[in-house]
Design an enzyme around this catalytic site. Sequence first.
Site, PDB file in Angstrom:
ATOM      1  N   ARG A  53      80.655  31.612  49.732  1.00  0.00           N
ATOM      2  CA  ARG A  53      81.708  31.612  48.700  1.00  0.00           C
ATOM      3  C   ARG A  53      82.164  33.046  48.400  1.00  0.00           C
ATOM      4  O   ARG A  53      83.346  33.294  48.198  1.00  0.00           O
ATOM      5  CB  ARG A  53      81.192  30.937  47.416  1.00  0.00           C
ATOM      6  CG  ARG A  53      81.143  29.413  47.535  1.00  0.00           C
ATOM      7  CD  ARG A  53      80.213  28.798  46.507  1.00  0.00           C
ATOM      8  NE  ARG A  53      80.649  28.992  45.143  1.00  0.00           N
ATOM      9  CZ  ARG A  53      79.855  28.841  44.091  1.00  0.00           C
ATOM     10  NH1 ARG A  53      78.579  28.491  44.255  1.00  0.00           N
ATOM     11  NH2 ARG A  53      80.321  29.026  42.879  1.00  0.00           N
ATOM     12  N   ARG A  63      94.067  30.773  43.821  1.00  0.00           N
ATOM     13  CA  ARG A  63      92.972  31.427  44.528  1.00  0.00           C
ATOM     14  C   ARG A  63      93.412  31.965  45.897  1.00  0.00           C
ATOM     15  O   ARG A  63      92.609  32.508  46.639  1.00  0.00           O
ATOM     16  CB  ARG A  63      91.876  30.384  44.752  1.00  0.00           C
ATOM     17  CG  ARG A  63      90.498  30.883  44.463  1.00  0.00           C
ATOM     18  CD  ARG A  63      89.555  29.758  44.745  1.00  0.00           C
ATOM     19  NE  ARG A  63      89.228  29.073  43.525  1.00  0.00           N
ATOM     20  CZ  ARG A  63      87.993  28.979  43.054  1.00  0.00           C
ATOM     21  NH1 ARG A  63      86.991  29.481  43.705  1.00  0.00           N
ATOM     22  NH2 ARG A  63      87.758  28.336  41.942  1.00  0.00           N
ATOM     23  N   ARG A  85      72.121  29.437  37.483  1.00  0.00           N
ATOM     24  CA  ARG A  85      73.020  28.677  36.595  1.00  0.00           C
ATOM     25  C   ARG A  85      72.568  27.213  36.453  1.00  0.00           C
ATOM     26  O   ARG A  85      72.105  26.592  37.397  1.00  0.00           O
ATOM     27  CB  ARG A  85      74.434  28.687  37.161  1.00  0.00           C
ATOM     28  CG  ARG A  85      75.359  27.718  36.413  1.00  0.00           C
ATOM     29  CD  ARG A  85      76.792  27.927  36.731  1.00  0.00           C
ATOM     30  NE  ARG A  85      77.115  27.806  38.138  1.00  0.00           N
ATOM     31  CZ  ARG A  85      78.300  28.116  38.644  1.00  0.00           C
ATOM     32  NH1 ARG A  85      79.257  28.561  37.865  1.00  0.00           N
ATOM     33  NH2 ARG A  85      78.515  27.984  39.929  1.00  0.00           N
ATOM     34  N   LYS A 145      83.901  32.969  34.616  1.00  0.00           N
ATOM     35  CA  LYS A 145      85.197  32.368  34.262  1.00  0.00           C
ATOM     36  C   LYS A 145      84.995  31.171  33.337  1.00  0.00           C
ATOM     37  O   LYS A 145      85.623  31.074  32.284  1.00  0.00           O
ATOM     38  CB  LYS A 145      85.954  31.920  35.529  1.00  0.00           C
ATOM     39  CG  LYS A 145      86.257  33.044  36.495  1.00  0.00           C
ATOM     40  CD  LYS A 145      87.050  32.560  37.691  1.00  0.00           C
ATOM     41  CE  LYS A 145      86.319  31.601  38.603  1.00  0.00           C
ATOM     42  NZ  LYS A 145      85.153  32.189  39.306  1.00  0.00           N
ATOM     43  N   ARG A 162      74.352  23.018  40.299  1.00  0.00           N
ATOM     44  CA  ARG A 162      75.454  22.635  41.180  1.00  0.00           C
ATOM     45  C   ARG A 162      75.010  22.701  42.643  1.00  0.00           C
ATOM     46  O   ARG A 162      74.268  23.591  43.030  1.00  0.00           O
ATOM     47  CB  ARG A 162      76.648  23.588  40.960  1.00  0.00           C
ATOM     48  CG  ARG A 162      77.646  23.032  39.979  1.00  0.00           C
ATOM     49  CD  ARG A 162      78.681  24.031  39.570  1.00  0.00           C
ATOM     50  NE  ARG A 162      79.389  24.698  40.653  1.00  0.00           N
ATOM     51  CZ  ARG A 162      80.422  25.519  40.456  1.00  0.00           C
ATOM     52  NH1 ARG A 162      80.849  25.756  39.225  1.00  0.00           N
ATOM     53  NH2 ARG A 162      81.015  26.108  41.466  1.00  0.00           N
TER      54      ARG A 162
HETATM   55  P1  AP5 Z   1      80.156  30.826  35.131  1.00  0.00           P
HETATM   56  O1  AP5 Z   1      80.878  31.033  33.832  1.00  0.00           O
HETATM   57  O2  AP5 Z   1      79.756  29.450  35.487  1.00  0.00           O
HETATM   58  O3  AP5 Z   1      80.957  31.541  36.315  1.00  0.00           O
HETATM   59  P2  AP5 Z   1      82.292  31.115  37.067  1.00  0.00           P
HETATM   60  O4  AP5 Z   1      83.083  32.359  37.278  1.00  0.00           O
HETATM   61  O5  AP5 Z   1      82.962  29.980  36.383  1.00  0.00           O
HETATM   62  O6  AP5 Z   1      81.670  30.684  38.459  1.00  0.00           O
HETATM   63  P3  AP5 Z   1      82.004  29.444  39.397  1.00  0.00           P
HETATM   64  O7  AP5 Z   1      80.856  29.302  40.325  1.00  0.00           O
HETATM   65  O8  AP5 Z   1      82.418  28.247  38.612  1.00  0.00           O
HETATM   66  O9  AP5 Z   1      83.235  30.003  40.170  1.00  0.00           O
HETATM   67  P4  AP5 Z   1      83.777  29.500  41.506  1.00  0.00           P
HETATM   68  O10 AP5 Z   1      85.099  30.125  41.512  1.00  0.00           O
HETATM   69  O11 AP5 Z   1      82.917  29.774  42.672  1.00  0.00           O
HETATM   70  O12 AP5 Z   1      83.683  27.906  41.383  1.00  0.00           O
HETATM   71  P5  AP5 Z   1      84.740  26.781  41.004  1.00  0.00           P
HETATM   72  O13 AP5 Z   1      84.038  25.739  40.271  1.00  0.00           O
HETATM   73  O14 AP5 Z   1      85.948  27.380  40.439  1.00  0.00           O
HETATM   74  O15 AP5 Z   1      78.863  31.795  35.085  1.00  0.00           O
HETATM   75  C1  AP5 Z   1      77.944  31.820  36.171  1.00  0.00           C
HETATM   76  C2  AP5 Z   1      76.502  32.019  35.624  1.00  0.00           C
HETATM   77  O16 AP5 Z   1      76.384  33.319  35.049  1.00  0.00           O
HETATM   78  C3  AP5 Z   1      76.127  31.032  34.497  1.00  0.00           C
HETATM   79  O17 AP5 Z   1      74.786  30.695  34.640  1.00  0.00           O
HETATM   80  C4  AP5 Z   1      76.372  31.823  33.200  1.00  0.00           C
HETATM   81  O18 AP5 Z   1      75.519  31.394  32.149  1.00  0.00           O
HETATM   82  C5  AP5 Z   1      76.028  33.256  33.652  1.00  0.00           C
HETATM   83  N1  AP5 Z   1      76.840  34.269  32.967  1.00  0.00           N
HETATM   84  C6  AP5 Z   1      78.158  34.204  32.648  1.00  0.00           C
HETATM   85  N2  AP5 Z   1      78.579  35.351  32.058  1.00  0.00           N
HETATM   86  C7  AP5 Z   1      77.487  36.168  32.031  1.00  0.00           C
HETATM   87  C8  AP5 Z   1      77.278  37.504  31.557  1.00  0.00           C
HETATM   88  N3  AP5 Z   1      78.263  38.229  31.009  1.00  0.00           N
HETATM   89  N4  AP5 Z   1      76.033  38.041  31.698  1.00  0.00           N
HETATM   90  C9  AP5 Z   1      75.010  37.313  32.259  1.00  0.00           C
HETATM   91  N5  AP5 Z   1      75.159  36.047  32.731  1.00  0.00           N
HETATM   92  C10 AP5 Z   1      76.376  35.488  32.617  1.00  0.00           C
HETATM   93  O19 AP5 Z   1      85.091  26.237  42.456  1.00  0.00           O
HETATM   94  C11 AP5 Z   1      84.128  25.544  43.211  1.00  0.00           C
HETATM   95  C12 AP5 Z   1      84.704  25.165  44.570  1.00  0.00           C
HETATM   96  O20 AP5 Z   1      85.843  24.292  44.395  1.00  0.00           O
HETATM   97  C13 AP5 Z   1      85.242  26.328  45.414  1.00  0.00           C
HETATM   98  O21 AP5 Z   1      84.231  26.940  46.158  1.00  0.00           O
HETATM   99  C14 AP5 Z   1      86.261  25.600  46.289  1.00  0.00           C
HETATM  100  O22 AP5 Z   1      85.633  24.900  47.320  1.00  0.00           O
HETATM  101  C15 AP5 Z   1      86.867  24.587  45.334  1.00  0.00           C
HETATM  102  N6  AP5 Z   1      88.035  25.111  44.602  1.00  0.00           N
HETATM  103  C16 AP5 Z   1      88.144  25.322  43.253  1.00  0.00           C
HETATM  104  N7  AP5 Z   1      89.344  25.817  42.939  1.00  0.00           N
HETATM  105  C17 AP5 Z   1      90.027  25.938  44.114  1.00  0.00           C
HETATM  106  C18 AP5 Z   1      91.321  26.407  44.436  1.00  0.00           C
HETATM  107  N8  AP5 Z   1      92.180  26.871  43.511  1.00  0.00           N
HETATM  108  N9  AP5 Z   1      91.681  26.403  45.756  1.00  0.00           N
HETATM  109  C19 AP5 Z   1      90.845  25.939  46.709  1.00  0.00           C
HETATM  110  N10 AP5 Z   1      89.609  25.478  46.471  1.00  0.00           N
HETATM  111  C20 AP5 Z   1      89.196  25.485  45.171  1.00  0.00           C
HETATM  112 MG    MG Z   2      83.431  27.985  36.866  1.00  0.00          MG
END
Ligand code: AP5
Ligand code: MG
Length: 217
Positions: free
Chosen positions: A171, A88, A127, A13, A160
Amino acid sequence: MLVVLMGPPGAGKGTQAERVTKEFNLLHISTGDILRGAVKEETPLGKEAKEYMDRGALVPDEVIINIMKERLAKPDCVAGVLLDGFPRTVEQAEALENVLKDLHLNIDAVINVDVSPDELLDRLTGRRVCRSCGSTYHMKFNPPRVRNICDHCSGELYQRSDDTVDTVKERLEVYGKQTLPLIEYYQRKNLYHAVDGARPIDEVFEDIATHLKEGKG
Ligand code: AP5
Ligand code: MG
């Protein structure tokens, strides 16, 4: 334009949001980034959120909904927004609909970046993120030109705290239980579009861009 970018943890994402927001001139709003900012600043929100994030749980709906209500009412959202990681839960999706109604806005598209759980574990544990500008890398799949240094701003890369094997597993489980129902929710509203995220980053981007251009035209 208002786009919701969905997908399991590690689906790409954030990686796709960097490209899509540049191409379509959208504001990138990531609830994960907002929360990590608050944790870093040690604000009351950050202290509360850290507890949930470190164990891979979702931060309570009411907390997130209040943050997003405020954020979406700011004038910089008028030009167009890409939401990354919000909504979410179904409760968050319903709250978003009410917020948007008050602002006279609509969701144009919901894009789900689809990747299998096995690949997600590799992606998340490898990552690295830039401490200064937030750019995302992967040690194997998307390495920086110089080890541990950001290509864009020369900032230091870090891992992270929720990218450990145990927290990632939690997660993924939380995603299955609490976020997966959103697919059906948005399918029913005819807004849903799935993209195969298990391909190279550029191909996934092309697919998303094509869909958004078609949607616009
Ligand atoms: P990356 O682009 O970083 O993936 P991502 O989908 O953004 O993953 P996140 O870990 O950020 O998602 P998340 O939903 O768990 O975390 P968030 O920060 O939103 O890519 C991942 C890796 O893969 C990278 O190394 C990249 O280089 C590689 N990659 C990407 N595309 C690729 C491809 N095509 N091929 C190969 N490699 C690739 O949330 C964190 C925490 O915050 C949650 O757990 C929760 O506690 C809280 N939170 C956030 N939002 C909410 C909400 N709305 N409600 C409640 N709690 C929330
Ligand atoms: Mg992200």
